[in-house]
Design an enzyme around this catalytic site. Structure first.
Site, short mmCIF file in Angstrom:
data_model
loop_
_atom_site.label_atom_id
_atom_site.label_comp_id
_atom_site.label_asym_id
_atom_site.label_seq_id
_atom_site.Cartn_x
_atom_site.Cartn_y
_atom_site.Cartn_z
N GLU A 1 0.84 -1.20 0.00
CA GLU A 1 0.00 0.00 0.00
C GLU A 1 0.88 1.24 0.00
O GLU A 1 1.76 1.38 0.86
CB GLU A 1 -0.90 0.04 1.23
CG GLU A 1 -2.00 -0.99 1.26
CD GLU A 1 -2.95 -0.76 2.44
OE1 GLU A 1 -4.13 -1.09 2.31
OE2 GLU A 1 -2.49 -0.26 3.49
N CYS A 2 0.65 2.15 -0.93
CA CYS A 2 1.32 3.44 -0.98
C CYS A 2 2.84 3.26 -0.89
O CYS A 2 3.46 2.81 -1.85
CB CYS A 2 0.79 4.36 0.11
SG CYS A 2 1.16 6.11 -0.18
#
Length: 436
Positions: A327-328
């Protein structure tokens, strides 16, 4: 029965977090059990809340979560004496289009729970106008009740007197006024506050804030303004599916942005979480059946991540047979390369072709609704996932097959689709919940 309050403000940067932490610690010092929550998508404040109260804090979000999920999360405050929900941005600030149970505004949570709002107002550069702002916020939405205000960064006794008189004339209670006091300011970073675990002196900082607040705020009056509250039993919990039975979770200063409610929901569903530290050159546990890399600040540690051969080779070996999701910041580390703010290019894991750069900063911020075009750990193709994106990296290349069709809160399709290749998947948004 607990006493419930919402701490909010007309805007960001006014002092909500400092007041929340100080109130929580001051009441805890009096022997009260205090439970905190954070309204909106924030990874950092809940850790500060936990440091102040000794109890885990979680996020509640009206755009991404339904009322059942919010009731389930807030129910953890049932055994507390005081429950504080810290808002985000200004009291009524949310997105233009309604989500699951609201727009993401703090006011949604205040109205949903029936808790009155304590406003933090910074009257710097104004006097009587502060009363107009408070009265306007009080009257803007009938279902939201204003308990009173705490003035922050008051310039002088004369300044305080002018503001207090004006607030009294419009019938708004003033619980206290704080003179400027730089010693209790919390450090900032480009994504907000520095994380609680990065501050060795966080306990002393919160204690000082609590002492300062106790000197200048009527703690008894604030407590008496709270709503008596007992939670209604939630028939269902969170709509969160764990990505696997045994989850290797990257967890250190570079990989710390994961919502606490997600980890709790995974554990509640029977999953086991096995943390490892990429910064310590650790590989994911070989007995895990999935690896999850949360966001964080990999750009601040890019050289170290690139040099940690055991981590990178172990991650690549893991991905040969089992799913890996980022994520990210975790997504960036799964990519081919990350260029830091100084323009230095660092080789990453290479499981995806993504290349990102912080040398060309551009803010990406907002809620995201993604419809998966292919499976990712814990979710099948076609699932609708709600999350939030906040970073300053620029996409240099995103060559792999898109993972999802991603919309912002207005329904506009965005370019940050996420990627998939083999067993590796990644998204720029942080998952909050799946649509039921």
């Amino acid at each position: 029965m607990a006493a419930g309050l919402v701490i909010s403000a007309p805007a960001s940067g006014v002092g909500k977090t400092t007041l929340t932490l100080a109130l929580a610690r001051a009441w805890r010092n009096r022997g009260l059990n205090v439970q905190c929550f954070k309204s909106g998508p924030d990874y950092i404040d809940p850790a500060f809340h936990a440091a102040a109260t000794g109890r885990p804090s979680v996020n509640v979000d009206s755009w991404a979560m339904d009322r059942v999920s919010i009731a389930h999360l807030v129910g953890r405050g049932a055994d507390a004496d005081v429950v504080l929900a810290e808002g985000s941005m200004g009291l009524f600030d949310g997105v233009a289009a309604r989500g699951v149970s609201g727009t993401g505004a703090t006011a949604d949570i205040a109205e949903m729970l029936g808790w009155p709002v304590v406003l933090v107002i910074d009257p710097s550069g104004q006097a009587q106008t502060a009363a107009a702002i408070a009265a306007g916020l009080r009257d803007y939405r009938p279902g939201v009740r204003l308990a009173g205000v705490v003035l922050n960064r008051v310039a002088s006794p004369r300044h305080e007197d002018l503001v207090r008189r004006a607030l009294n004339e419009v019938g708004v209670a003033v619980f206290g006024a704080l003179p400027r006091h730089a010693e209790i300011s919390l450090p900032k970073r480009h994504l907000g506050l520095v994380q609680a675990e990065e501050q060795a002196e966080i306990g002393k900082l919160i204690d000082e804030a609590a002492r300062f607040i106790a000197e200048h705020v009527d703690l008894d009056a604030v407590l008496q303004s709270a709503a008596k509250w007992s939670p209604h039993p939630a028939t269902n919990g969170l709509n969160v599916t764990p990505p696997g039975q045994r989850i290797a979770l990257a967890r250190d200063a570079a990989f710390s942005f994961v919502y606490p409610h997600m980890l709790e929901a995974w554990r509640a569903a029977g999953a086991e979480i096995v943390p490892f530290s990429p910064l310590a050159d650790e590989a994911p546990d070989a007995s895990a059946n999935v690896c999850w890399l949360p966001g964080g600040y990999p750009e601040l540690h890019a050289g170290r991540i690139a040099a940690n051969a055991r981590f990178r080779s172990g991650l690549r070996g893991f991905a040969e047979t089992r799913p890996v999701h980022g994520e990210c910041g975790g997504y960036m580390v799964l990519g081919a390369a990350l260029t830091d703010a100084d323009g230095v290019r660092h080789e990453m894991a290479g499981l995806l072709g993504l290349e990102t750069s912080f040398a060309r900063r551009r803010m990406h911020l907002g809620y995201r609704l993604a419809e998966l075009a292919a499976p990712m750990p814990g979710h099948e193709a076609g699932a609708r996932l709600r999350g939030h994106e906040f970073h300053y990296s620029t996409i240099v290349a995103q060559p792999d097959t898109p993972l999802a069709v991603v919309h912002d809160a207005t329904g506009t399709v965005i370019a940050e689709t996420g990627s998939r290749r083999g067993h590796a998947t990644g998204t720029f948004f942080h998952l909050i919940a799946e649509d039921r």
